[in-house]
Scaffold this active site. Structure first.
Site, PDB file in Angstrom:
ATOM      1  N   GLY A   1       2.985 -21.561  57.096  1.00  0.00           N
ATOM      2  CA  GLY A   1       2.900 -20.642  58.230  1.00  0.00           C
ATOM      3  C   GLY A   1       3.887 -21.029  59.301  1.00  0.00           C
ATOM      4  O   GLY A   1       4.428 -22.135  59.286  1.00  0.00           O
TER       5      GLY A   1
ATOM      6  N   CYS B   1       3.073 -26.973  52.964  1.00  0.00           N
ATOM      7  CA  CYS B   1       3.852 -26.906  54.199  1.00  0.00           C
ATOM      8  C   CYS B   1       2.947 -26.954  55.432  1.00  0.00           C
ATOM      9  O   CYS B   1       2.387 -28.001  55.725  1.00  0.00           O
ATOM     10  CB  CYS B   1       4.747 -25.673  54.169  1.00  0.00           C
ATOM     11  SG  CYS B   1       6.088 -25.795  55.332  1.00  0.00           S
ATOM     12  N   TYR B   2       2.719 -25.847  56.117  1.00  0.00           N
ATOM     13  CA  TYR B   2       1.805 -25.908  57.263  1.00  0.00           C
ATOM     14  C   TYR B   2       0.426 -26.413  56.822  1.00  0.00           C
ATOM     15  O   TYR B   2      -0.207 -27.228  57.510  1.00  0.00           O
ATOM     16  CB  TYR B   2       1.677 -24.528  57.929  1.00  0.00           C
ATOM     17  CG  TYR B   2       0.742 -24.539  59.125  1.00  0.00           C
ATOM     18  CD1 TYR B   2       1.176 -25.007  60.355  1.00  0.00           C
ATOM     19  CD2 TYR B   2      -0.582 -24.109  59.002  1.00  0.00           C
ATOM     20  CE1 TYR B   2       0.323 -25.060  61.449  1.00  0.00           C
ATOM     21  CE2 TYR B   2      -1.439 -24.156  60.098  1.00  0.00           C
ATOM     22  CZ  TYR B   2      -0.987 -24.631  61.312  1.00  0.00           C
ATOM     23  OH  TYR B   2      -1.831 -24.685  62.388  1.00  0.00           O
TER      24      TYR B   2
ATOM     25  N   HIS C   1       7.646 -25.859  49.252  1.00  0.00           N
ATOM     26  CA  HIS C   1       6.991 -24.653  48.741  1.00  0.00           C
ATOM     27  C   HIS C   1       7.077 -24.587  47.216  1.00  0.00           C
ATOM     28  O   HIS C   1       8.136 -24.249  46.682  1.00  0.00           O
ATOM     29  CB  HIS C   1       7.656 -23.410  49.326  1.00  0.00           C
ATOM     30  CG  HIS C   1       7.371 -23.220  50.777  1.00  0.00           C
ATOM     31  ND1 HIS C   1       6.254 -22.559  51.238  1.00  0.00           N
ATOM     32  CD2 HIS C   1       8.039 -23.627  51.870  1.00  0.00           C
ATOM     33  CE1 HIS C   1       6.257 -22.557  52.563  1.00  0.00           C
ATOM     34  NE2 HIS C   1       7.326 -23.195  52.977  1.00  0.00           N
TER      35      HIS C   1
ATOM     36  N   GLU D   1       5.774 -22.395  45.454  1.00  0.00           N
ATOM     37  CA  GLU D   1       5.621 -21.009  45.027  1.00  0.00           C
ATOM     38  C   GLU D   1       6.920 -20.214  45.035  1.00  0.00           C
ATOM     39  O   GLU D   1       6.936 -19.063  44.634  1.00  0.00           O
ATOM     40  CB  GLU D   1       4.567 -20.309  45.900  1.00  0.00           C
ATOM     41  CG  GLU D   1       4.977 -20.053  47.357  1.00  0.00           C
ATOM     42  CD  GLU D   1       4.773 -21.242  48.294  1.00  0.00           C
ATOM     43  OE1 GLU D   1       4.706 -22.387  47.799  1.00  0.00           O
ATOM     44  OE2 GLU D   1       4.695 -21.029  49.512  1.00  0.00           O
TER      45      GLU D   1
ATOM     46  N   SER E   1       9.548   8.980  45.358  1.00  0.00           N
ATOM     47  CA  SER E   1      10.918   8.594  45.715  1.00  0.00           C
ATOM     48  C   SER E   1      11.767   8.325  44.479  1.00  0.00           C
ATOM     49  O   SER E   1      12.984   8.242  44.563  1.00  0.00           O
ATOM     50  CB  SER E   1      10.884   7.322  46.566  1.00  0.00           C
ATOM     51  OG  SER E   1      10.485   6.217  45.758  1.00  0.00           O
ATOM     52  N   GLY E   2      11.076   8.158  43.344  1.00  0.00           N
ATOM     53  CA  GLY E   2      11.827   7.788  42.139  1.00  0.00           C
ATOM     54  C   GLY E   2      11.885   6.285  41.949  1.00  0.00           C
ATOM     55  O   GLY E   2      12.412   5.797  40.966  1.00  0.00           O
ATOM     56  N   GLY E   3      11.339   5.536  42.911  1.00  0.00           N
ATOM     57  CA  GLY E   3      11.238   4.079  42.763  1.00  0.00           C
ATOM     58  C   GLY E   3      10.053   3.745  41.855  1.00  0.00           C
ATOM     59  O   GLY E   3       9.293   4.632  41.467  1.00  0.00           O
ATOM     60  N   VAL E   4       9.908   2.461  41.541  1.00  0.00           N
ATOM     61  CA  VAL E   4       8.870   2.069  40.586  1.00  0.00           C
ATOM     62  C   VAL E   4       7.461   2.435  41.082  1.00  0.00           C
ATOM     63  O   VAL E   4       6.693   3.101  40.380  1.00  0.00           O
ATOM     64  CB  VAL E   4       8.929   0.535  40.322  1.00  0.00           C
ATOM     65  CG1 VAL E   4       7.829   0.108  39.378  1.00  0.00           C
ATOM     66  CG2 VAL E   4      10.288   0.151  39.772  1.00  0.00           C
ATOM     67  N   ASP E   5       7.138   2.043  42.312  1.00  0.00           N
ATOM     68  CA  ASP E   5       5.754   2.191  42.774  1.00  0.00           C
ATOM     69  C   ASP E   5       5.310   3.651  42.825  1.00  0.00           C
ATOM     70  O   ASP E   5       4.267   4.017  42.302  1.00  0.00           O
ATOM     71  CB  ASP E   5       5.559   1.574  44.159  1.00  0.00           C
ATOM     72  CG  ASP E   5       6.187   0.209  44.260  1.00  0.00           C
ATOM     73  OD1 ASP E   5       6.413  -0.395  43.201  1.00  0.00           O
ATOM     74  OD2 ASP E   5       6.473  -0.233  45.385  1.00  0.00           O
ATOM     75  N   SER E   6       6.119   4.482  43.482  1.00  0.00           N
ATOM     76  CA  SER E   6       5.670   5.869  43.618  1.00  0.00           C
ATOM     77  C   SER E   6       5.698   6.567  42.254  1.00  0.00           C
ATOM     78  O   SER E   6       4.863   7.437  41.985  1.00  0.00           O
ATOM     79  CB  SER E   6       6.485   6.626  44.664  1.00  0.00           C
ATOM     80  OG  SER E   6       7.795   6.856  44.231  1.00  0.00           O
ATOM     81  N   SER E   7       6.609   6.179  41.380  1.00  0.00           N
ATOM     82  CA  SER E   7       6.646   6.810  40.053  1.00  0.00           C
ATOM     83  C   SER E   7       5.387   6.462  39.270  1.00  0.00           C
ATOM     84  O   SER E   7       4.773   7.331  38.644  1.00  0.00           O
ATOM     85  CB  SER E   7       7.862   6.351  39.260  1.00  0.00           C
ATOM     86  OG  SER E   7       9.035   6.684  39.942  1.00  0.00           O
TER      87      SER E   7
ATOM     88  N   LYS F   1       4.090  -6.153  41.941  1.00  0.00           N
ATOM     89  CA  LYS F   1       5.146  -5.289  41.411  1.00  0.00           C
ATOM     90  C   LYS F   1       5.296  -5.389  39.884  1.00  0.00           C
ATOM     91  O   LYS F   1       5.388  -4.382  39.202  1.00  0.00           O
ATOM     92  CB  LYS F   1       6.466  -5.695  42.067  1.00  0.00           C
ATOM     93  CG  LYS F   1       7.593  -4.772  41.773  1.00  0.00           C
ATOM     94  CD  LYS F   1       7.859  -3.981  42.994  1.00  0.00           C
ATOM     95  CE  LYS F   1       8.944  -2.985  42.876  1.00  0.00           C
ATOM     96  NZ  LYS F   1       8.976  -2.210  44.133  1.00  0.00           N
TER      97      LYS F   1
END
Ligand code: XMP
Length: 517
Positions: free
Chosen positions: A59, A86-87, A173, A175, A227-233, A373
């Site tokens: 953080g 880290c934090y 980190h 991750e 939009s034609g992007g992955v998520d909205s498609s 994603k």
């Protein structure tokens, strides 16, 4: 996802790091269920979660500040494993009688971690390994009962542990992708220390998600911005499978798209998937409102507002809708949770065009709320969405507007579009498209002198931006072959009127960003 699979869970307590979601993603990749909660979570709630292990995230705060977010020290007495990153690491030290000091030098970026002795957390990790640091404070005295298990040149105490109490802390980190053996370190925590099992699977994901949408929507009509992007498609196809023609999709051409984008969306979703698709050509409205605007945040605001106005006006024409389907992913949910509940580095707030649901007083359908994603991609594949849509590099909502530095003009858009098309063609031809997180051109408001044939030119500079990244949070500039860079540059300078010099961006993120605005 049955409740049984949620029985074993890792609790991530979020102190506002931009990397907190990466921790969750990595854990889920290991097929272990986890949840992120803000650091204001109460002691009762922590106990009720019955975690198998707790991770205290990084953080932006310093434990040396009077208002520093803490945690209930009783979590160290529960007998379950705790890992501080880290934090979180400094917090463990601070709360368990160690000492944290401001470091003389901030440590930022790659560091060489030396692990002198064996440790459960570093099992199967090399004795010397590259890790990613990002911190200002450092530990000068170990917490009581702890030993240092690793160091770097700048951090004599880069990892601590008390194996009997199953408490571990890492200054770096694990991750992020730049920590080369981060996967192994997290796996050691999950499987060797917390004794988790790999049991979180997304069985017949598509089916259960479609069923969920069907139940939620009932007989209602649903509208969706595509939009034609992955998520909205993926969302649109899911909802379409659930309720068919009661779904209407709106695609807004804001004039800031790349060449051929609109055609592709029409072809894929109208011709192949037989969607009820409304395409709105709003380019002139967007460009008119953006006239003379140079400030990046102002550009984003205008584009967001015009998008909402256009969407709303179009939806009104189409009749009554009860639901708005949105491609909200799990990281977006977490982001808004930590905004409300705890401290946070407000790094990505500008990325979302919010406000649409509030404005339109509609209920939301967000079938991807639980997914990351790559999980959305997996779902898309099951749904038969073409690979070229699923593997598309991310493209920002404000589109080319944030890749033309300064004021946006029709001419600038045309020049950038032509250069970007060439770059993408060459990158694809050389087999690099899938290896890169993003690759695009940026048009600079800088003119330089050149020669073309016998005459002198005085035209714009354009920059090649190509990065590798796992999630867009950190990124490295891509080491593209000289040959490929040469082809891109030659073709752009020869074929695109308006650009006579091509340069290469070699900044990583942080401290740079992927986009230039
Ligand atoms: P930065 O430039 O912050 O970008 O390193 C990280 C990722 O986010 C995308 N990006 C945006 N996406 N609206 C979006 O929808 C925005 O305003 C926006 N700004 C950046 C960027 O393309 C990269 O993938």
């Amino acid at each position: 996802m049955t409740d049984k699979l949620h029985e074993q869970k890792i609790l991530i307590i979020d102190y506002g790091s931009q990397y907190t979601q990466n921790i969750a993603r990595k854990i889920r990749e290991a097929q272990v269920y986890c949840e992120i909660h803000p650091c204001t979570m109460t002691w009762d709630d922590i106990q009720n979660t019955k975690p198998h292990g707790i991770i205290l995230s990084g953080g932006p705060s310093s434990v040396l500040e009077p208002e520093a977010p803490l945690c209930d020290p009783r979590i160290f007495e529960m007998g379950i494993p705790v890992l501080g990153v880290c934090y979180g690491f400094q917090l463990i030290t601070h709360l368990l009688q160690g000492k944290v000091d401001p470091a003389d030098k901030r440590e930022f970026g790659r560091a060489n971690l030396i692990i002198p002795e064996t440790s459960l957390l570093f099992e199967d990790v090399k004795n010397e390994t590259t890790v990613w640091m990002s911190h200002g404070d450092r530990i000068s005295k170990l917490p009581t009962g702890f030993k240092a298990s690793a160091h770097t040149e700048n951090s004599p105490i880069a990892a601590v542990e008390n194996p009997e109490r199953k408490i571990y802390g890492l200054q770096f980190h694990p991750e992020v992708v730049h920590t080369v053996e981060g996967r192994q370190i997290l796996d050691n925590f999950l499987f060797r220390i917390c004794q988790c099992e790999r049991n979180w699977k997304m069985d017949s994901l598509a089916e259960s998600t479609i069923e969920g949408v069907r139940v939620q929507a009932g007989d209602s009509r649903v509208i969706c911005g595509l939009s034609g992007g992955v998520d909205s498609s993926v969302v649109a196809v899911l909802v379409h499978k659930a309720i068919g023609d009661r779904l209407t999709c709106i695609f807004i051409d804001n004039g800031l798209l790349r060449a051929g984008e609109r055609d592709k969306v029409e072809k894929t979703f109208r011709d192949n998937f037989h969607f009820n698709l409304v395409v709105v050509d709003a380019a002139e409205t967007f460009l008119e409102r953006l006239k003379g605007v140079t400030d990046p945040e102002q550009k984003r605001k205008i584009i967001g507002n015009v998008f909402i106005e256009t969407f709303e006006a179009e939806a009104k024409k189409l009749g009554q809708f009860d639901f708005l389907a949105q491609g909200t992913l799990y990281p977006d949910v977490i982001e808004s949770v930590s905004f409300k509940g705890g401290p946070s580095a407000v790094i990505k707030s500008h990325h979302n065009v919010g406000g649409l649901p509030e404005k339109m007083a509609m209920k939301l359908i967000e079938p991807l709320r639980e997914f990351f994603k790559d999980e959305a991609r997996l779902l898309g594949r099951e749904l038969g969405i073409p690979e070229d849509i699923l593997q598309r590099q991310p493209f920002p909502g404000p589109g080319l507007a944030i890749r033309i530095l300064g004021a946006i003009t029709h001419e600038g858009l045309e020049v950038l579009r032509a250069a970007d098309t060439i770059l993408l063609e060459e990158i694809k031809k050389a087999g690099y498209y899938d290896k890169l997180w993003q690759s695009f051109m940026v048009l600079l408001p800088v003119k330089t002198v050149g020669v073309m044939g016998d005459s002198r030119t005085y035209e714009n500079v354009a920059a090649i931006r190509a990065v590798t990244s796992a999630d867009g949070m950190t990124a490295d500039w891509a080491r593209l072959p000289y040959e490929l860079l040469g082809n891109i540059s030659n073709r752009i300078i020869n074929e695109v009127r308006g650009i006579n010099r091509v340069v290469l961006d070699i900044s990583s993120k942080p401290p740079g960003t992927i986009e230039w605005e």
